[in-house]
Design a protein around this motif. Structure first.
Motif, PDB file in Angstrom:
ATOM      1  N   ILE A 218       0.850  -1.194   0.000  1.00 26.11           N
ATOM      2  CA  ILE A 218       0.000   0.000   0.000  1.00 26.11           C
ATOM      3  C   ILE A 218       0.886   1.245   0.000  1.00 26.11           C
ATOM      4  O   ILE A 218       1.586   1.536   0.966  1.00 26.11           O
ATOM      5  N   PHE A 219       0.827   1.969  -1.091  1.00 27.16           N
ATOM      6  CA  PHE A 219       1.638   3.180  -1.245  1.00 27.16           C
ATOM      7  C   PHE A 219       0.944   4.388  -0.616  1.00 27.16           C
ATOM      8  O   PHE A 219       1.573   5.231   0.014  1.00 27.16           O
ATOM      9  N   CYS A 220      -0.396   4.475  -0.778  1.00 30.39           N
ATOM     10  CA  CYS A 220      -1.102   5.661  -0.291  1.00 30.39           C
ATOM     11  C   CYS A 220      -2.570   5.327  -0.031  1.00 30.39           C
ATOM     12  O   CYS A 220      -3.173   4.523  -0.739  1.00 30.39           O
ATOM     13  N   GLN A 221      -3.130   5.935   1.010  1.00 33.82           N
ATOM     14  CA  GLN A 221      -4.562   5.881   1.272  1.00 33.82           C
ATOM     15  C   GLN A 221      -5.113   7.299   1.177  1.00 33.82           C
ATOM     16  O   GLN A 221      -4.454   8.256   1.585  1.00 33.82           O
ATOM     17  N   THR A 227      -9.372  11.011  -6.297  1.00 37.55           N
ATOM     18  CA  THR A 227      -7.941  11.176  -6.033  1.00 37.55           C
ATOM     19  C   THR A 227      -7.181   9.917  -6.432  1.00 37.55           C
ATOM     20  O   THR A 227      -6.068   9.982  -6.961  1.00 37.55           O
ATOM     21  N   VAL A 228      -7.778   8.760  -6.183  1.00 40.82           N
ATOM     22  CA  VAL A 228      -7.166   7.496  -6.588  1.00 40.82           C
ATOM     23  C   VAL A 228      -6.941   7.499  -8.104  1.00 40.82           C
ATOM     24  O   VAL A 228      -5.855   7.150  -8.594  1.00 40.82           O
ATOM     25  N   ILE A 229      -7.953   7.919  -8.849  1.00 39.81           N
ATOM     26  CA  ILE A 229      -7.845   7.982 -10.319  1.00 39.81           C
ATOM     27  C   ILE A 229      -6.746   8.946 -10.732  1.00 39.81           C
ATOM     28  O   ILE A 229      -5.914   8.643 -11.605  1.00 39.81           O
ATOM     29  N   SER A 230      -6.702  10.115 -10.118  1.00 43.07           N
ATOM     30  CA  SER A 230      -5.701  11.128 -10.484  1.00 43.07           C
ATOM     31  C   SER A 230      -4.282  10.623 -10.240  1.00 43.07           C
ATOM     32  O   SER A 230      -3.384  10.829 -11.060  1.00 43.07           O
ATOM     33  N   MET A 231      -4.074   9.954  -9.104  1.00 43.30           N
ATOM     34  CA  MET A 231      -2.745   9.426  -8.791  1.00 43.30           C
ATOM     35  C   MET A 231      -2.364   8.288  -9.734  1.00 43.30           C
ATOM     36  O   MET A 231      -1.208   8.168 -10.149  1.00 43.30           O
ATOM     37  N   ALA A 232      -3.344   7.472 -10.099  1.00 40.69           N
ATOM     38  CA  ALA A 232      -3.076   6.393 -11.052  1.00 40.69           C
ATOM     39  C   ALA A 232      -2.699   6.962 -12.419  1.00 40.69           C
ATOM     40  O   ALA A 232      -1.841   6.414 -13.120  1.00 40.69           O
ATOM     41  N   GLU A 233      -3.323   8.070 -12.800  1.00 40.87           N
ATOM     42  CA  GLU A 233      -3.006   8.707 -14.077  1.00 40.87           C
ATOM     43  C   GLU A 233      -1.581   9.248 -14.104  1.00 40.87           C
ATOM     44  O   GLU A 233      -0.973   9.382 -15.163  1.00 40.87           O
ATOM     45  N   LYS A 234      -1.045   9.537 -12.915  1.00 41.59           N
ATOM     46  CA  LYS A 234       0.347  10.001 -12.806  1.00 41.59           C
ATOM     47  C   LYS A 234       1.328   8.839 -12.688  1.00 41.59           C
ATOM     48  O   LYS A 234       2.516   9.045 -12.442  1.00 41.59           O
ATOM     49  N   MET A 236       1.600   6.643 -10.379  1.00 40.19           N
ATOM     50  CA  MET A 236       2.135   6.509  -9.028  1.00 40.19           C
ATOM     51  C   MET A 236       1.831   5.140  -8.427  1.00 40.19           C
ATOM     52  O   MET A 236       2.319   4.806  -7.357  1.00 40.19           O
ATOM     53  N   GLY A 237       1.009   4.369  -9.107  1.00 40.42           N
ATOM     54  CA  GLY A 237       0.645   3.045  -8.636  1.00 40.42           C
ATOM     55  C   GLY A 237      -0.662   2.625  -9.265  1.00 40.42           C
ATOM     56  O   GLY A 237      -1.161   3.273 -10.193  1.00 40.42           O
ATOM     57  N   ILE A 238      -1.229   1.534  -8.770  1.00 38.06           N
ATOM     58  CA  ILE A 238      -2.526   1.077  -9.244  1.00 38.06           C
ATOM     59  C   ILE A 238      -3.576   1.404  -8.187  1.00 38.06           C
ATOM     60  O   ILE A 238      -3.286   1.420  -6.991  1.00 38.06           O
ATOM     61  N   GLY A 239      -4.782   1.676  -8.629  1.00 37.52           N
ATOM     62  CA  GLY A 239      -5.857   2.000  -7.710  1.00 37.52           C
ATOM     63  C   GLY A 239      -6.981   0.984  -7.799  1.00 37.52           C
ATOM     64  O   GLY A 239      -7.062   0.223  -8.769  1.00 37.52           O
ATOM     65  N   ILE A 240      -7.836   0.979  -6.792  1.00 37.86           N
ATOM     66  CA  ILE A 240      -9.031   0.138  -6.801  1.00 37.86           C
ATOM     67  C   ILE A 240     -10.232   1.055  -6.652  1.00 37.86           C
ATOM     68  O   ILE A 240     -10.362   1.770  -5.649  1.00 37.86           O
ATOM     69  N   VAL A 241     -11.093   1.067  -7.682  1.00 41.21           N
ATOM     70  CA  VAL A 241     -12.213   2.001  -7.732  1.00 41.21           C
ATOM     71  C   VAL A 241     -13.450   1.302  -8.287  1.00 41.21           C
ATOM     72  O   VAL A 241     -13.341   0.253  -8.938  1.00 41.21           O
ATOM     73  N   PRO A 242     -14.644   1.876  -8.078  1.00 41.31           N
ATOM     74  CA  PRO A 242     -15.855   1.311  -8.688  1.00 41.31           C
ATOM     75  C   PRO A 242     -15.795   1.433 -10.212  1.00 41.31           C
ATOM     76  O   PRO A 242     -15.194   2.372 -10.751  1.00 41.31           O
TER      77      PRO A 242
END
Length: 297
Positions: A218-221, A227-234, A236-242
């Motif tokens: 886990i890199f970031c909560q 915000t998860v989407i925005s960070m994934a677009e950069k 920075m890691g993978i996100g889990i979203v609906p």
């Protein structure tokens, strides 16, 4: 105790001074001061700390502010109910929405509903599920659209839609899927990849990893799925979203999680004893019909 006393009290609590409260109410200062004093005498306690530059609520004042706000909202609801009975139409829908819905399907529901009801107006408040549930309890919104998991036995819960959670990220994080295209991804394939998690889902995700004797990186909560989407677009890691918040994104790759417990359910919630306007009920009925049609197709 009179309604106007509650109105004056809430105005002072929110504006911080009698002067600003009087301006917002379009009256002079003396009536506000007099009614506040009478209210404190009737309640037998001090509601404001007057030793500071601004009038700060005392502990008793904070408790009474919550009660007074709820009473005024119920009073307004009663007036709206009478207008609804008289006219059959309510003009404004006050709805709370979790942020992960606001940029996607909820806007589609609003747009299409208003085509058939051009005199309807919306007041939307955004936030996370807990914030929207609290606003519903405080009568700051008539109804809210929220996501599981949550606990709210005091509210009426109307199931709307179940959707998969997706793992999203730049293509570089999914080399195996690029080489061997698959329709879903397993948790074991996510080990060693930095993950960006929506904080409310962290216990669910870490427990699922633990059951398989895996450890997520886990890199970031964070507090917002956007915000998860925005960070994934950069990258920075993978996100889990609906799925719904990811569906129109052209910058990221996305795969449903193979383990079936990773699903999110959307509910509409409103107070069991709270009046819900005809327009709000009409919108809820419309949303339910739209979702049923979507599932059929």
């Amino acid at each position: 105790m009179e309604i106007r006393q509650l109105v004056y009290f809430v105005a002072v609590a929110e504006k911080g001074t009698i002067t600003e409260a009087a301006k917002s109410l379009h009256i002079s200062q003396p009536p506000v001061s007099v009614q506040l004093k009478l209210l404190e005498e009737e309640l037998g306690c001090v509601l404001f700390d007057r030793n500071t530059r601004h009038m700060e609520l005392t502990e008793a004042g904070q408790k009474f502010y919550q009660r007074a706000s709820a009473i005024l909202e119920q009073f307004d609801s009663a007036r709206r109910e009478m207008r609804d009975i008289e006219s059959g139409v309510a003009g404004t829908l006050r709805i709370g929405v979790v942020s992960s819905l606001c940029g996607g399907m909820f806007l589609d529901w609003m747009k299409e509903f208003r085509k058939d009801h051009p005199r309807i107006h919306f007041e939307i408040q955004e936030g996370n599920t807990y914030q929207m549930i609290e606003k519903t309890r405080m009568h700051q919104v008539e109804m809210a659209f929220v996501r599981t998991p949550f606990s709210a036995s005091d509210l009426k819960r109307v199931p709307i839609l179940k959707e998969d959670l997706y793992v999203v990220g730049k293509e570089e994080f999914f080399q195996k899927q690029a080489d061997e295209p698959e329709q879903s991804i397993a948790l074991k394939e996510l080990t060693g990849i930095p993950m960006i998690l929506y904080r409310r889902w962290e216990p669910l995700i870490t427990e699922a990893f633990r059951k398989q004797e895996l450890t997520p990186e886990i890199f970031c909560q964070c507090e917002d799925a956007r915000t998860v989407i925005s960070m994934a677009e950069k990258a920075m890691g993978i996100g889990i979203v609906p799925q719904s918040i990811f569906r129109d994104n052209r910058e990221l790759c996305g795969y449903p999680i193979r383990e079936r417990e990773f699903r999110s359910e959307i509910f509409a919630v409103y107070g069991k004893q709270t009046y819900v306007s005809s327009a709000t009920r009409g919108f809820l009925d419309y949303v339910e019909k739209q979702v049923k049609q979507l599932l059929i197709h």
